[in-house]
Design an enzyme around this catalytic site. Structure first.
Site, short mmCIF file in Angstrom:
data_model
loop_
_atom_site.label_atom_id
_atom_site.label_comp_id
_atom_site.label_asym_id
_atom_site.label_seq_id
_atom_site.Cartn_x
_atom_site.Cartn_y
_atom_site.Cartn_z
N ASN A 17 12.50 -14.35 45.04
CA ASN A 17 11.21 -14.99 44.82
C ASN A 17 10.61 -15.34 46.16
O ASN A 17 11.33 -15.71 47.09
CB ASN A 17 11.43 -16.28 44.01
CG ASN A 17 10.15 -17.07 43.78
OD1 ASN A 17 9.11 -16.49 43.41
ND2 ASN A 17 10.19 -18.37 44.00
N ASP A 55 13.09 -22.97 42.40
CA ASP A 55 12.90 -22.83 43.84
C ASP A 55 14.11 -23.35 44.63
O ASP A 55 13.99 -23.76 45.78
CB ASP A 55 11.63 -23.56 44.32
CG ASP A 55 10.37 -23.00 43.64
OD1 ASP A 55 10.34 -21.79 43.37
OD2 ASP A 55 9.44 -23.78 43.39
N SER A 69 9.12 -18.90 52.22
CA SER A 69 10.54 -18.58 52.10
C SER A 69 10.72 -17.52 51.02
O SER A 69 10.02 -17.52 50.01
CB SER A 69 11.33 -19.81 51.65
OG SER A 69 11.13 -20.91 52.53
N HIS A 82 8.16 -18.06 47.97
CA HIS A 82 7.64 -19.41 47.71
C HIS A 82 6.91 -19.90 48.97
O HIS A 82 7.44 -19.78 50.07
CB HIS A 82 8.80 -20.36 47.37
CG HIS A 82 8.33 -21.74 47.03
ND1 HIS A 82 7.72 -22.04 45.83
CD2 HIS A 82 8.34 -22.89 47.74
CE1 HIS A 82 7.39 -23.32 45.82
NE2 HIS A 82 7.76 -23.86 46.96
C1 GAR Z 1 1.69 -16.69 46.87
O1 GAR Z 1 1.21 -17.59 47.85
C2 GAR Z 1 3.12 -17.02 46.51
O2 GAR Z 1 3.89 -17.46 47.59
C3 GAR Z 1 2.93 -18.14 45.51
O3 GAR Z 1 1.83 -17.73 44.74
C4 GAR Z 1 0.96 -16.93 45.55
C5 GAR Z 1 0.68 -15.65 44.82
O4 GAR Z 1 -0.35 -14.93 45.44
N1 GAR Z 1 4.10 -18.32 44.70
C6 GAR Z 1 4.44 -19.48 44.17
O5 GAR Z 1 3.79 -20.50 44.32
C7 GAR Z 1 5.71 -19.46 43.35
N2 GAR Z 1 6.04 -20.77 42.90
P1 GAR Z 1 -0.58 -13.39 45.08
O6 GAR Z 1 -0.77 -13.29 43.56
O7 GAR Z 1 -1.82 -13.04 45.82
O8 GAR Z 1 0.61 -12.63 45.55
#
Ligand code: GAR
Length: 210
Positions: A107, A145, A136, A109
């Protein structure tokens, strides 16, 4: 090549980064499925455009979380995927459904874990007065997480930063980090030894820095 499924709930810029890395020849994997809990997710449109099979499951049509997750993982298994990447997948996954996938799910994060698990990571880093922020990639366990961190990318927080600027400046780092970790996993240099990551045959005591 290693078969990979991706789950995403939103716009899908991290999925796009994975697809681009593959196109550039930097990621020797085959994407066999992109799944989402949101039929409108941009990630599904990107996958369709790239000719990758897609799956949209609506959590509201299941009795509970476990029923949704078990069906989701059954379909991922059916796709032939060996690895699963969560690229902006915004649901908590049931521990029972995860068990057969231990060490095969990563994942991304948007924080320097173990700081700021959960939501609003950029805001929380600013509110805490942190000097740096980051992203991360970790192995997914039943703890939200909380799985062992594999690699991180760091970003200094500037005096003028707000939530939006921080998110915007972090994103390109995420887009490098996630394909890099997946490439190591698919290439066999990065492994899961039942407890945590091993890199080059040695337990990873500190996250890789990218
Ligand atoms: C990213 O910033 C990712 O790190 C975060 O969501 C966004 C997705 O953007 N993930 C989380 O918060 C997981 N808990 P994207 O759809 O443009 O890839």
């Amino acid at each position: 090549p290693a078969k990979v499924a991706v789950l995403a709930s939103g716009r899908g810029s991290n999925l796009a980064a994975l697809l681009d890395a593959r196109t550039r020849g930097e990621l020797p994997v085959e994407f066999v499925l992109v799944g989402s809990d949101k039929a409108t997710a941009g990630a599904l449109r990107l996958a369709e455009a790239a000719g990758i099979a897609t799956l949209a499951l609506d959590p509201r049509s299941y009795a509970d979380r476990r029923a949704f997750d078990l069906d989701l993982f059954e379909r991922i298994t059916d796709s032939g995927a060996e690895w699963l990447v969560l690229a902006g997948f915004m649901r908590i996954l049931d521990g029972e459904a995860l068990r057969p996938w231990a060490g095969r799910i990563i994942n991304i994060h948007p924080s320097l874990l173990p700081k700021y698990r959960g939501l609003h990571t950029h805001r929380r880093a600013l509110e805490a007065g942190d000097a740096e922020h980051g992203a991360s990639v970790h192995f997914v366990t039943a703890e939200l997480d909380g799985g062992p961190v594999i690699a991180q990318a760091r970003l200094p927080i500037g005096a003028g930063d707000d939530e939006q600027s921080l998110a915007q400046r972090l994103l390109p780092l995420e887009h490098r980090l996630l394909p890099a970790v997946l490439a190591e996993l698919a290439g066999g240099r990065l492994q899961w030894d039942g407890h945590g990551p091993r890199f080059d045959g040695r337990p990873l005591s500190m996250p890789l820095q990218l």
